[in-house]
Design an enzyme around this catalytic site. Sequence first.
Site, PDB file in Angstrom:
ATOM      1  N   GLY A 187       0.828  -1.214   0.000  1.00  0.00           N
ATOM      2  CA  GLY A 187       0.000   0.000   0.000  1.00  0.00           C
ATOM      3  C   GLY A 187       0.854   1.251   0.000  1.00  0.00           C
ATOM      4  N   GLY A 189       0.113  -1.186   6.397  1.00  0.00           N
ATOM      5  CA  GLY A 189      -1.003  -0.232   6.473  1.00  0.00           C
ATOM      6  C   GLY A 189      -2.306  -0.933   6.806  1.00  0.00           C
ATOM      7  N   ALA A 190      -3.385  -0.165   6.817  1.00  0.00           N
ATOM      8  CA  ALA A 190      -4.724  -0.736   7.054  1.00  0.00           C
ATOM      9  C   ALA A 190      -5.761   0.204   6.435  1.00  0.00           C
ATOM     10  CB  ALA A 190      -4.984  -0.907   8.547  1.00  0.00           C
ATOM     11  N   LYS A 228      -8.158  -4.945   6.287  1.00  0.00           N
ATOM     12  CA  LYS A 228      -7.098  -4.748   5.302  1.00  0.00           C
ATOM     13  C   LYS A 228      -7.537  -5.358   3.973  1.00  0.00           C
ATOM     14  CE  LYS A 228      -2.809  -5.478   6.246  1.00  0.00           C
ATOM     15  NZ  LYS A 228      -2.507  -4.318   5.366  1.00  0.00           N
ATOM     16  N   GLY A 234      -7.278  -3.433   0.896  1.00  0.00           N
ATOM     17  CA  GLY A 234      -7.554  -2.402  -0.109  1.00  0.00           C
ATOM     18  C   GLY A 234      -6.699  -2.590  -1.351  1.00  0.00           C
ATOM     19  N   GLU A 243      -0.337 -10.632   3.441  1.00  0.00           N
ATOM     20  CA  GLU A 243      -0.107  -9.721   4.577  1.00  0.00           C
ATOM     21  C   GLU A 243      -0.425 -10.423   5.895  1.00  0.00           C
ATOM     22  OE1 GLU A 243      -0.999  -5.316   2.703  1.00  0.00           O
ATOM     23  OE2 GLU A 243      -2.705  -6.546   3.229  1.00  0.00           O
TER      24      GLU A 243
HETATM   25  C1  5RP Z   1      -3.252  -3.794   0.971  1.00  0.00           C
HETATM   26  C2  5RP Z   1      -3.589  -3.205   2.292  1.00  0.00           C
HETATM   27  C3  5RP Z   1      -3.083  -1.832   2.568  1.00  0.00           C
HETATM   28  O1  5RP Z   1      -2.207  -1.893   3.625  1.00  0.00           O
HETATM   29  C4  5RP Z   1      -4.256  -0.943   2.884  1.00  0.00           C
HETATM   30  O2  5RP Z   1      -5.145  -0.962   1.769  1.00  0.00           O
HETATM   31  C5  5RP Z   1      -3.823   0.501   3.170  1.00  0.00           C
HETATM   32  O3  5RP Z   1      -3.306   1.083   2.014  1.00  0.00           O
HETATM   33  P1  5RP Z   1      -2.802   2.585   1.976  1.00  0.00           P
HETATM   34  O4  5RP Z   1      -1.639   2.695   2.895  1.00  0.00           O
HETATM   35  O5  5RP Z   1      -2.466   2.807   0.520  1.00  0.00           O
HETATM   36  O6  5RP Z   1      -3.948   3.481   2.411  1.00  0.00           O
HETATM   37  O7  5RP Z   1      -4.221  -3.798   3.125  1.00  0.00           O
HETATM   38  O8  5RP Z   1      -3.898  -5.009   0.776  1.00  0.00           O
END
Ligand code: 5RP
Length: 236
Positions: free
Chosen positions: A34, A91-92, A103, A105, A112
């Site tokens: 992410g 990240g999350a 998680k 996204g 992960e």
């Molecule tokens: C990927 C994830 C990422 O950590 C989550 O989507 C957060 O992304 P970003 O730091 O771009 O906001 O879970 O699968």
Amino acid sequence: MSQEVDPVKVMKQEVGKAAASRVKSNSIVGLGTGSTSAYAIEYLGDRLKSGELENIIGIPTSFQSEVLAKKYGIPLATLDAIDHIDVAIDGADEVDPQKNLIKGGGAAHTREKVVDSLAELFIVVVDSNKLVDQLGSTFLLPVEVIPMALAPVTRALEKLGGVPELRMGIRKDGPVVTDQGNLVLDVKFTKIEDAAQLEQKINNIPGVLENGLFVGLADIILVGEIKDGKPTVREF
Ligand code: 5RP
């Protein structure tokens, strides 16, 4: 702060850097996926290059984090070559008051979860927009599904009260395909009352590989915020 600066980007940069600055020499580090994790990977690379940090081995959680680690000069290993992970930074999409997460996204939640759950210390890096009172309030729950099981898994998720939607590609026709060659259903649940129970129920559906609920895994949540026009990082 000038108008051209994107405050979310600044928060992500600061919190990524704060997490990377906690990594010590001679450690094995889980590298999250992410945009926020990307800043942590970049700063880890900077610290290695400057000599401030020595002997780091990264364990990537996705094709994206592998590419970034190579770009920033972080040596990599796979899970069969190491016997522990000292710290993971990831990240999350949502964080609740109990430090439970949604998680996925970036459709990378399966790898992960493997890497983050093995880490002795799991540091989550988020900007303040990711904090919620209840999981599922702003973000759909990602579920990675084996392609041949898409129809029965969709029906099973509906039986659990969810509204699943197949994730489609952006600037690519057709669905998103994960690093494992699978599909992602993003599921709307009106309320996630018991995240631990829902995590298990979804993972018990045949054809589901993994879902994006991370319950009881996070040790530290670092939150990037803008206070009085200045970026700050606080531990949650
Ligand atoms: C990927 C994830 C990422 O950590 C989550 O989507 C957060 O992304 P970003 O730091 O771009 O906001 O879970 O699968």
